[in-house]
Scaffold this active site. Structure first.
Site, PDB file in Angstrom:
ATOM      1  N   ASN A  72      11.360   4.850  11.465  1.00  0.00           N
ATOM      2  CA  ASN A  72      10.299   4.541  11.062  1.00  0.00           C
ATOM      3  C   ASN A  72       9.165   4.575  11.923  1.00  0.00           C
ATOM      4  O   ASN A  72       8.964   3.525  12.683  1.00  0.00           O
ATOM      5  CB  ASN A  72      10.303   3.254  10.077  1.00  0.00           C
ATOM      6  CG  ASN A  72       9.156   2.779   9.565  1.00  0.00           C
ATOM      7  OD1 ASN A  72       7.939   3.332   9.490  1.00  0.00           O
ATOM      8  ND2 ASN A  72       9.101   1.524   8.853  1.00  0.00           N
ATOM      9  N   ARG A 123      11.174   7.675   7.657  1.00  0.00           N
ATOM     10  CA  ARG A 123      10.165   7.336   6.549  1.00  0.00           C
ATOM     11  C   ARG A 123       8.910   7.903   6.663  1.00  0.00           C
ATOM     12  O   ARG A 123       8.242   7.943   7.808  1.00  0.00           O
ATOM     13  CB  ARG A 123      10.068   5.752   6.700  1.00  0.00           C
ATOM     14  CG  ARG A 123       9.016   5.148   5.586  1.00  0.00           C
ATOM     15  CD  ARG A 123       8.678   3.898   6.128  1.00  0.00           C
ATOM     16  NE  ARG A 123       7.871   3.449   5.116  1.00  0.00           N
ATOM     17  CZ  ARG A 123       6.666   2.421   5.141  1.00  0.00           C
ATOM     18  NH1 ARG A 123       6.503   2.141   6.446  1.00  0.00           N
ATOM     19  NH2 ARG A 123       5.966   2.072   4.259  1.00  0.00           N
ATOM     20  N   HIS A 128       5.551   1.461  -1.349  1.00  0.00           N
ATOM     21  CA  HIS A 128       6.877   0.636  -1.558  1.00  0.00           C
ATOM     22  C   HIS A 128       8.010   1.302  -2.599  1.00  0.00           C
ATOM     23  O   HIS A 128       8.887   0.728  -2.838  1.00  0.00           O
ATOM     24  CB  HIS A 128       6.627  -0.757  -1.999  1.00  0.00           C
ATOM     25  CG  HIS A 128       5.620  -1.544  -1.397  1.00  0.00           C
ATOM     26  ND1 HIS A 128       4.734  -2.355  -1.707  1.00  0.00           N
ATOM     27  CD2 HIS A 128       5.561  -1.793   0.046  1.00  0.00           C
ATOM     28  CE1 HIS A 128       3.972  -2.883  -0.935  1.00  0.00           C
ATOM     29  NE2 HIS A 128       4.263  -2.516   0.140  1.00  0.00           N
ATOM     30  N   ASN A 171       4.214  -9.323   2.776  1.00  0.00           N
ATOM     31  CA  ASN A 171       2.764  -9.332   3.581  1.00  0.00           C
ATOM     32  C   ASN A 171       2.046  -8.414   2.477  1.00  0.00           C
ATOM     33  O   ASN A 171       0.977  -8.622   2.139  1.00  0.00           O
ATOM     34  CB  ASN A 171       2.852  -8.910   4.863  1.00  0.00           C
ATOM     35  CG  ASN A 171       1.533  -9.205   5.524  1.00  0.00           C
ATOM     36  OD1 ASN A 171       1.081 -10.007   5.173  1.00  0.00           O
ATOM     37  ND2 ASN A 171       1.284  -8.487   6.533  1.00  0.00           N
ATOM     38  N   ARG A 180      -4.919  -8.862   1.995  1.00  0.00           N
ATOM     39  CA  ARG A 180      -5.817  -7.903   1.109  1.00  0.00           C
ATOM     40  C   ARG A 180      -6.171  -8.685  -0.315  1.00  0.00           C
ATOM     41  O   ARG A 180      -5.111  -9.550  -0.813  1.00  0.00           O
ATOM     42  CB  ARG A 180      -4.807  -6.621   0.822  1.00  0.00           C
ATOM     43  CG  ARG A 180      -5.250  -5.823   2.036  1.00  0.00           C
ATOM     44  CD  ARG A 180      -4.049  -4.631   1.963  1.00  0.00           C
ATOM     45  NE  ARG A 180      -2.677  -4.638   2.498  1.00  0.00           N
ATOM     46  CZ  ARG A 180      -1.642  -4.092   2.356  1.00  0.00           C
ATOM     47  NH1 ARG A 180      -1.684  -3.120   1.552  1.00  0.00           N
ATOM     48  NH2 ARG A 180      -0.638  -4.427   2.826  1.00  0.00           N
ATOM     49  N   GLU A 232      12.238 -12.866  -1.631  1.00  0.00           N
ATOM     50  CA  GLU A 232      13.436 -13.360  -1.528  1.00  0.00           C
ATOM     51  C   GLU A 232      13.597 -14.911  -1.046  1.00  0.00           C
ATOM     52  O   GLU A 232      14.751 -15.334  -1.253  1.00  0.00           O
ATOM     53  CB  GLU A 232      14.068 -12.362  -0.263  1.00  0.00           C
ATOM     54  CG  GLU A 232      14.025 -11.013  -0.698  1.00  0.00           C
ATOM     55  CD  GLU A 232      14.639  -9.947   0.357  1.00  0.00           C
ATOM     56  OE1 GLU A 232      14.847 -10.484   1.358  1.00  0.00           O
ATOM     57  OE2 GLU A 232      13.978  -8.826   0.267  1.00  0.00           O
ATOM     58  N   GLU A 282      15.112  -0.971   2.890  1.00  0.00           N
ATOM     59  CA  GLU A 282      14.621   0.179   2.760  1.00  0.00           C
ATOM     60  C   GLU A 282      15.383   1.465   3.569  1.00  0.00           C
ATOM     61  O   GLU A 282      15.563   2.393   3.418  1.00  0.00           O
ATOM     62  CB  GLU A 282      12.991   0.264   3.118  1.00  0.00           C
ATOM     63  CG  GLU A 282      12.243  -0.433   1.905  1.00  0.00           C
ATOM     64  CD  GLU A 282      10.990  -0.855   2.453  1.00  0.00           C
ATOM     65  OE1 GLU A 282       9.992  -0.129   2.136  1.00  0.00           O
ATOM     66  OE2 GLU A 282      10.527  -2.051   2.726  1.00  0.00           O
TER      67      GLU A 282
HETATM   68  P1  AMP Z   1       7.684  -9.027   4.461  1.00  0.00           P
HETATM   69  O1  AMP Z   1       6.178  -8.228   4.452  1.00  0.00           O
HETATM   70  O2  AMP Z   1       8.598  -8.480   3.434  1.00  0.00           O
HETATM   71  O3  AMP Z   1       8.426  -9.076   5.738  1.00  0.00           O
HETATM   72  O4  AMP Z   1       7.098 -10.570   4.255  1.00  0.00           O
HETATM   73  C1  AMP Z   1       6.759 -11.411   4.834  1.00  0.00           C
HETATM   74  C2  AMP Z   1       6.173 -12.537   4.313  1.00  0.00           C
HETATM   75  O5  AMP Z   1       7.334 -13.177   3.582  1.00  0.00           O
HETATM   76  C3  AMP Z   1       5.438 -13.542   5.129  1.00  0.00           C
HETATM   77  O6  AMP Z   1       4.092 -13.254   5.463  1.00  0.00           O
HETATM   78  C4  AMP Z   1       5.860 -14.918   4.554  1.00  0.00           C
HETATM   79  O7  AMP Z   1       4.541 -15.038   3.741  1.00  0.00           O
HETATM   80  C5  AMP Z   1       6.722 -14.635   3.499  1.00  0.00           C
HETATM   81  N1  AMP Z   1       8.045 -15.537   3.786  1.00  0.00           N
HETATM   82  C6  AMP Z   1       8.868 -15.421   4.448  1.00  0.00           C
HETATM   83  N2  AMP Z   1       9.992 -16.392   4.665  1.00  0.00           N
HETATM   84  C7  AMP Z   1       9.454 -17.087   3.519  1.00  0.00           C
HETATM   85  C8  AMP Z   1       9.886 -18.409   3.011  1.00  0.00           C
HETATM   86  N3  AMP Z   1      10.975 -18.989   3.567  1.00  0.00           N
HETATM   87  N4  AMP Z   1       9.136 -19.152   2.102  1.00  0.00           N
HETATM   88  C9  AMP Z   1       7.964 -18.332   1.770  1.00  0.00           C
HETATM   89  N5  AMP Z   1       7.363 -17.225   2.181  1.00  0.00           N
HETATM   90  C10 AMP Z   1       8.244 -16.655   3.034  1.00  0.00           C
END
Ligand code: AMP
Length: 400
Positions: free
Chosen positions: A7, A91, A180, A211, A241, A334, A384
């Site tokens: 990626n 990717r 996504h 995010n 965003r 998650e 992914e």
């Molecule tokens: P991702 O883009 O899938 O890596 O998700 C990132 C986002 O997941 C972070 O900016 C956090 O806001 C959120 N996140 C990760 N762990 C937690 C948690 N334990 N509780 C709430 N939000 C979380």
């Protein structure tokens, strides 16, 4: 079969070596600051080896070279020689309308990905650099392109054409593409497998809340609508965003505040979403911590985020004529019981009811719905890279 998943982003290369038959991760890593003198190389293989070192990676070719050299290295390597890498899955962010599925990368495919640079000017160029570099390093290994957009190519016209003059679609390709896709596809397949049901009989709503956020309606295994669109600034509010806002707000910024395009972009892409709403952080964890301490604005921000998600569930249930499974995935989906609870409350009329004790789960595949609920609400960790490896396997295993 061992498949290398690559990626390549605007200044980074992420990689994973995956054994696709048993779905096991063999090693993974990341090169940050490609093109700079102070690049950072992180390499790990389970269960506990992790190396992080500074280096100087001038370009994607030296980056891919370092990755392969490390994988075959006698000391920390995981394979004896390069021949063990049977295929590479890349990717690729934007396949436009040209790719409705993953493809074997040929010179012709590269030309089409180049054509689609206009649709993803920040992403497709580094994806292409990664492909070209990998082809130079591993000239005899088949390479497959897996597109973020291709899963959504099944969305019908009525859902992908915007109600603006039709010529914008016909002549300029302005339409909903969705992103996504690899994640939405992976978690919908996983959800059906987990419940031991056939995808063909299921109406699934997948919530990729990280995010970046997007929500998809997946009917019989096919995407029929999704919340991201022509670009990535619509649908759900995200880390920074805004998501769906009235375009009049942009006109207000232009006409009344005399802001320039770049300044407006900065506001809607970088200063909005959870960050702009809460004034605390783009990270849901930090906003939740403040909300738990009684910060009203933090609480309101989580309410707004959850409200948007709830509206998409209602809309997509209507689109599909019902819903059997709701899937929560990505960082927030998650890991945040608070957000999942807010999204699912007062949804009994649709058959959605979660069990608070089960909802405490973080980062694990689990059914969190109440036993008396009609709809299964699942937490499904996304993967992914594994999906890219599986897609790659599907394509290369039929080449003579
Ligand atoms: P991702 O883009 O899938 O890596 O998700 C990132 C986002 O997941 C972070 O900016 C956090 O806001 C959120 N996140 C990760 N762990 C937690 C948690 N334990 N509780 C709430 N939000 C979380």
């Amino acid at each position: 079969m061992k498949i290398l998943v690559i990626n390549s982003g605007s200044s980074s290369i992420k990689f994973q070596l995956v054994n696709v038959e048993n779905e096991k991760l063999i090693a993974k890593g990341l090169i940050e600051r490609v093109g700079f003198k102070d690049s950072i190389f992180t390499y790990q293989f389970p269960p506990n080896l992790k190396i992080k070192k500074g280096c100087s990676i001038d370009d994607y070719k030296s980056g891919i070279h370092l990755i392969i050299e490390t994988l075959v290295n006698v000391k920390d390597g995981v394979i004896k020689n390069m021949n063990e890498i049977k295929a590479v899955g890349h990717r690729v962010v934007h396949g436009g309308e040209d790719f409705a599925s993953s493809v074997l990368i040929t010179d012709e495919v590269i030309k089409v990905v180049e054509k689609n640079i206009e649709l993803a000017p920040l992403h497709n160029p580094p994806n292409l650099l990664g492909i070209k570099a990998a082809k130079e390093e591993l000239p005899d290994v088949p390479m497959v392109g897996v597109f973020d957009t291709s899963f959504h190519q099944t969305i019908p016209e009525k859902a992908f054409i915007y109600p603006i003059p039709y010529e914008y679609y016909k002549n300029k390709r302005i339409r909903r593409f969705g992103f996504h896709g690899t994640s939405h596809q992976y978690v919908s397949i996983k959800a059906a497998e987990f419940l031991k049901r056939s995808l063909e009989e299921l109406k699934i709503i997948t919530l990729h809340l990280g995010n970046g956020c997007s929500i998809s309606a997946v009917n019989k295994g096919k995407s029929v609508d999704t919340s991201l669109g022509y670009g990535t600034m619509c649908g759900m509010p995200m880390g920074t965003r805004a998501g769906d806002i009235d375009p009049n707000i942009i006109l207000y910024m232009m006409e009344k505040e005399k802001l320039k395009t770049n300044e407006i972009k900065q506001i809607i892409y970088k200063k909005s979403g959870m960050l702009g709403l809460s004034g605390i952080s783009s990270d849901m964890r930090e906003v939740e911590d403040e909300a738990l301490k009684g910060n009203e604005r933090a609480n309101l921000s989580i309410d707004i985020f959850s409200y948007y998600a709830k509206k998409f569930i209602g809309a997509y249930a209507a689109v599909m004529g019902g819903v059997d499974i709701i899937v929560f995935t990505a960082g927030i989906g998650e890991n945040s019981p608070i957000v999942r609870k807010k999204i699912c409350e007062n949804m009994e009329f649709l058959g959605i009811k979660i069990d608070e004790n089960k909802n405490v789960v973080k980062g694990e595949l689990k059914n969190i719905s109440s036993i008396d609920a009609k709809v299964s609400v699942l937490v499904v960790p996304t993967n992914e890279e594994l999906m890219i490896a599986k897609e790659t396997y599907k394509i290369v295993s039929v080449i003579k």
